[in-house]
Design an enzyme around this catalytic site. Sequence first.
Site, PDB file in Angstrom:
ATOM      1  N   LYS A  63       0.865  -1.187   0.000  1.00 61.83           N
ATOM      2  CA  LYS A  63       0.000   0.000   0.000  1.00 61.83           C
ATOM      3  C   LYS A  63       0.900   1.235   0.000  1.00 61.83           C
ATOM      4  O   LYS A  63       1.185   1.827   1.035  1.00 61.83           O
ATOM      5  CB  LYS A  63      -0.906  -0.008   1.237  1.00 61.83           C
ATOM      6  CG  LYS A  63      -2.290  -0.594   0.951  1.00 61.83           C
ATOM      7  CD  LYS A  63      -3.182  -0.594   2.167  1.00 61.83           C
ATOM      8  CE  LYS A  63      -4.088   0.620   2.266  1.00 61.83           C
ATOM      9  NZ  LYS A  63      -5.146   0.684   1.269  1.00 61.83           N
TER      10      LYS A  63
HETATM   11  N1  PMP Z   1      -7.991  -2.564  -3.138  1.00 60.78           N
HETATM   12  C1  PMP Z   1      -7.431  -1.370  -2.950  1.00 60.78           C
HETATM   13  C2  PMP Z   1      -6.758  -0.702  -4.092  1.00 60.78           C
HETATM   14  C3  PMP Z   1      -7.478  -0.760  -1.683  1.00 60.78           C
HETATM   15  O1  PMP Z   1      -6.928   0.436  -1.491  1.00 60.78           O
HETATM   16  C4  PMP Z   1      -8.137  -1.404  -0.632  1.00 60.78           C
HETATM   17  C5  PMP Z   1      -8.221  -0.754   0.717  1.00 60.78           C
HETATM   18  N2  PMP Z   1      -7.130  -1.067   1.504  1.00 60.78           N
HETATM   19  C6  PMP Z   1      -8.702  -2.659  -0.871  1.00 60.78           C
HETATM   20  C7  PMP Z   1      -8.619  -3.219  -2.127  1.00 60.78           C
HETATM   21  C8  PMP Z   1      -9.342  -3.418   0.246  1.00 60.78           C
HETATM   22  O2  PMP Z   1      -8.317  -3.876   1.089  1.00 60.78           O
HETATM   23  P1  PMP Z   1      -8.586  -4.193   2.612  1.00 60.78           P
HETATM   24  O3  PMP Z   1      -9.687  -5.180   2.635  1.00 60.78           O
HETATM   25  O4  PMP Z   1      -7.311  -4.798   3.088  1.00 60.78           O
HETATM   26  O5  PMP Z   1      -8.941  -2.932   3.273  1.00 60.78           O
END
Ligand code: PMP
Length: 301
Positions: free
Chosen positions: A155
């Site tokens: 991220k």
């Molecule tokens: N895809 C992207 C591009 C994201 O930014 C997120 C948010 N973190 C998600 C999917 C969902 O991830 P998570 O379930 O870990 O929050």
Amino acid sequence: MGNGQFIWVNGEMVSWDRASVHVSNHSLNYGSAVFEGIRFYETPENKNGKSTIFRLEDHVNRLFYSASVMGNDIKYSKKEISDAVVETVKVNNFVEGYIRPLVFFGGGIGIDFGNKGAEIAIIVFPWGRYSEKGVRVCIPNLRKTDSRTTDINAKISGNYQNSILAHLEAKKKNYDLCLLLDCNGEVSEGPGESVFFVKNKKLITPKLGNILPSITRDSVLKLGRENGFETEERVVNLSEIYEMNEAFFCGTAAEITPIKEIADDDERKIFETYEVTNKVREIYMNTVRGKNSHLEWLTFV
Ligand code: PMP
């Protein structure tokens, strides 16, 4: 979205207004920060605490992975960061909201900032639900950043320029959100959400590789299987969308958000039933509030 009162910065709790960085900050200039998004939920009936943080350990693991991708180690242990998250939730004194751990790098204006050591902030916001009634979604012309051009499993703030541009395109076309295709033309994910489709009660989601390994996606797959749904992680082609029975986004912020409509330039699919989506949503919301199985996913505050 309101503000919290205190932000944890490099080991100290500082007031919201005092947590700032210099304009020459490397992460501000180049998007080199890495971050997480975590939710905590009120647990009124639970004797273990007023709130619970969902899958804290998994989020902290991903944060450390993301920092290592940027060539920097966090100078705290995972336990210290987890404890700091709990402490920040406690001092901010609200029972439900969103946590943003942010790792950023000083280091000046050169691309090469060396191993300067990361700075860390933990920010807490009160934050309610996305749309429970469902969202209207378009397929933007902009493609999802290819996994050969960045580390898609991390991220990294800079990765989100792609999400922001796609979202702007959706807004311009009067949609709530977008669903990006990857550079091969296959369905990938939303700007900050994973996507699921339902066909004949089976939960179908794009396979990993060109999407963020979403922690909610993982929860939905596990909870889905435990509750008798078949699941499938595979390539999803755009043309298949029009044969699906239901669709929903999932993510820490989005939780389980039903999709009402998906449209590209030529075709439009309206989803009329939400039966499985609503069931998954109910199971998920009960789980994050500690009313179900998987207490090992919860950190009580
Ligand atoms: N895809 C992207 C591009 C994201 O930014 C997120 C948010 N973190 C998600 C999917 C969902 O991830 P998570 O379930 O870990 O929050």
